[in-house]
Design an enzyme around this catalytic site. Structure first.
Site, mmCIF file in Angstrom:
data_model
loop_
_atom_site.group_PDB
_atom_site.id
_atom_site.type_symbol
_atom_site.label_atom_id
_atom_site.label_comp_id
_atom_site.label_asym_id
_atom_site.label_seq_id
_atom_site.Cartn_x
_atom_site.Cartn_y
_atom_site.Cartn_z
ATOM 1 N NE ARG A 1 13.129 -21.029 18.156
ATOM 2 C CZ ARG A 1 13.912 -19.998 17.912
ATOM 3 N NH1 ARG A 1 13.967 -19.491 16.691
ATOM 4 N NH2 ARG A 1 14.633 -19.452 18.858
ATOM 5 C CB THR B 1 13.714 -12.411 12.224
ATOM 6 O OG1 THR B 1 14.573 -13.118 13.110
ATOM 7 C CG2 THR B 1 12.292 -12.881 12.409
ATOM 8 C CB THR C 1 14.014 -16.309 12.143
ATOM 9 O OG1 THR C 1 15.303 -15.814 12.512
ATOM 10 C CG2 THR C 1 13.710 -17.543 12.965
ATOM 11 C CD GLU D 1 20.234 -16.064 16.357
ATOM 12 O OE1 GLU D 1 21.202 -15.666 15.686
ATOM 13 O OE2 GLU D 1 20.007 -15.644 17.500
ATOM 14 C CG ASP E 1 17.702 -17.611 19.478
ATOM 15 O OD1 ASP E 1 18.554 -16.700 19.546
ATOM 16 O OD2 ASP E 1 16.734 -17.559 18.700
ATOM 17 C CB SER F 1 12.004 -12.565 20.863
ATOM 18 O OG SER F 1 12.896 -12.762 21.938
ATOM 19 N N GLY G 1 13.509 -8.608 14.519
ATOM 20 C CA GLY G 1 14.241 -7.715 15.406
ATOM 21 C C GLY G 1 14.741 -8.334 16.690
#
Length: 589
Positions: A98, A401, A419, A421, A443, A468, A488
């Site tokens: 991340r 993503t 991703t 974003e 996010d 998510s 998504g």
């Protein structure tokens, strides 16, 4: 998209051209399998598997290819979560790649100092403020070093060839540029790459990204350290601090484009993490997912724990879906209240406990939908009644993503969601480098969302925003049964949740479970549902108090299932995002 060139090197040996591959959403056979949103990427995965590579080798080569052919959803400028089942040790591992906030990021980063109000989303997105330190490059290198069998150079080779020689532009690629026309038009580097002559490349034309090919070559020679230091790192920092603006953009942009505070030291100090996966049991299966900063593992797991209090397959379709939707809302309430980067592992364990799930399940009324938003529960280890806490109802979305699933002949499995974003990230291509930067820091919650309680997802130096993404692997008696994931945004969680109950509780095949119409309830009124879901299920659910708005397309999943006869089935979307691509090394006759 169809690549103009194929072929790779595996274990240092020259490979033949990749086999003919027809785009199909389902494939059954042996020897390994792959499922992605893109036929070029799937073809690369199968080629690596055919020539002796394992699932990790194939996953990295595939992800690098998606950075070429799906650049608005993935690439070097982003991050993601990598879940790996090791068939030799029979264990599941994760890599947290991340993006991280720069050291100078403050809690009020998304507050306009002139007004004291939070920035509008697009103002925050199209800026240097939104860019987190990318984790994707280090994820690839770490995965190969830990579990791969080929070099980074060989893993990047197919993507370099496709970037150099080009691929055929499809409608999705052109549409995603068109949807970002105003944002892309603000930056000279982005316009030069994606808006030649001021317009998106035509559907059917050949698109090349030779700057990205050169960047991949640099990383092939010098390793991913070249991304986090040296001239490439300096180019990234310069782009964030001094965005490459067009002097007179052909299309107006409503907001000032603000610089960010990312520095070379932020890139140099970045490290992926390798946390213990989340784990729970559902109907006899071991379910593994990503811990924080992802909320995917805990929220999917909590939802499954809640619905396990009923025999969904023995209920009417309306009653089973009612419980799925209510469980989703309850799990999202708890996600929003408790889950963020740094959430104590003890809290995650309580969120995934059977006692907490029973306490939450007792709130579900078979005759009436709960009023949304519902309050979060109290995962304190004492579960005797239907307790609630302070309200919370904030969501974050990662629309840009993609997801890939790979299994090899030895039974190793990779589920990888990556991703940048939003589709198109923050719209800035690093000049001369050929990749878009992420806007992942949007996010974070811009302002506190939990009343007087601590908010787990506010900006802070070095912090990673809540995600998510929910790459998920299921084992049966210690062996892989199923792996799935999806893009998504916050609907990723409900997509994976729904696929699992479709497959396990409703008796669908994996391809049927992936293709089935979807609905998403994320503790808000109204929920969302696809048109086909509304056509068949709205009347019964509306009578219980559920309300939906139409979402034309929820998620774009991929998956692989191991069949009892030793075969494997790979499944991709038949329609969503233009349809995905599934393939196996040795198709069944």
């Amino acid at each position: 998209m169809v690549a103009a060139l194929a072929g790779t090197l595996v274990n240092g040996l020259p490979a033949q051209a990749m086999p003919p591959l027809t785009k199909a959403p389902v494939a059954v056979g042996r020897g390994g399998a792959a499922s992605t949103v893109d036929i070029d990427a799937t073809r690369v995965a199968i080629d690596v598997l055919q020539h002796g590579g394992n699932a990790v080798d194939a996953a990295v080569a595939t992800a690098a290819t998606l950075g070429v052919t799906e650049p608005f959803s993935s690439g070097l400028g982003g991050g993601g979560f990598f879940v790996f089942y090791n068939a030799r040790t029979k264990t599941v591992h994760t890599i947290d790649g991340r993006e991280a906030a720069p050291a100078k990021m403050r809690r009020d980063a998304f507050i306009d100092p002139a007004t004291g109000l939070p920035l509008q989303f697009q103002e925050a997105r199209i800026s240097g403020i939104s860019v987190g330190v990318p984790g994707t490059p280090q994820t690839w290198q770490t995965a190969l070093q830990k579990w791969g069998t080929i070099s980074l150079r060989d893993a990047l080779r197919p993507a370099i060839k496709i970037a150099d020689r080009g691929f055929v532009v499809d409608q999705t690629f052109a549409s995603q540029i068109n949807d970002n026309l105003a944002a892309f038009s603000q930056f000279s580097s982005t316009s030069a790459l994606y808006l030649p002559d001021g317009a998106p490349p035509a559907v059917g034309s050949t698109f090349r990204n030779r700057d990205l090919a050169q960047t991949y070559r640099l990383l092939s020679k010098q390793g991913m350290g070249a991304f986090y230091g040296g001239k490439l790192a300096a180019d990234i920092v310069r782009t964030v601090q001094d965005p490459p603006l067009v002097a007179e953009p052909p299309r107006p942009w409503t907001f000032p484009i603000r610089p960010g505070k990312l520095e070379a030291s932020d890139l140099a100090s970045y490290d992926v993490r390798t946390p213990r996966p989340t784990h729970m049991r559902y109907r006899g299966y071991d379910v593994y997912g990503m811990p924080t900063p992802s909320s995917g593992g805990s929220t999917v797991g909590e939802g499954l724990n809640i619905v396990e209090n009923w025999d969904l397959g023995g209920l009417s379709q309306t009653q089973a879906l009612h419980r799925y939707l209510e469980a989703s809302a309850l799990a999202f309430a708890d996600r929003n209240r408790y889950v963020g980067d740094g959430t104590p592992r003890a809290v995650l364990d309580e969120l995934l406990s059977q006692g907490f799930a029973r306490e939450r399940a007792c709130l579900i009324d078979p005759a009436h939908a709960l009023i949304k938003p519902v309050d979060p529960g109290v995962p304190d280890g004492s579960y005797a009644q239907c307790a609630v806490a302070a309200p919370a109802s904030v969501l974050t979305d990662e629309h840009g993503t993609t997801n890939l699933t790979v299994a090899d002949r030895w039974g190793n499995v990779v589920e990888y969601t990556l991703t940048i974003e939003q589709i198109g990230g923050n719209a800035m291509v690093v000049p001369g480098r050929g990749f878009l930067l992420n806007n992942e820091l949007t996010d974070f919650n811009f302002t506190p969302t939990q009343g007087n309680a601590p908010d787990p997802n506010l900006p802070a130096p070095g912090k990673r925003p809540r995600s998510s993404m929910a790459p998920t692997i299921l084992l049966s008696h210690g062996k892989p049964f199923l792996a799935t994931g999806s893009p998504g945004g916050s609907t990723i969680i409900t997509t994976v949740f729904q696929i699992l109950i479709n497959r396990i509780d409703f008796g669908m095949t994996l391809p049927e479970a992936v293709a089935a119409a979807r609905a998403s309830q994320r503790n808000a009124t109204p929920g969302q549902a696809e048109p086909a879901f509304l056509a068949s299920e709205e009347e019964g659910l509306k009578a219980l108090g559920h309300d939906f708005t139409v979402n034309p397309e929820i998620g774009a999943a991929t998956g692989v299932e191991f069949l009892p006869n030793g075969q494997v089935v790979a499944a991709a979307e038949p329609v969503r995002r233009g349809g995905g691509s599934a393939a196996v090394v040795k198709p069944s006759q």
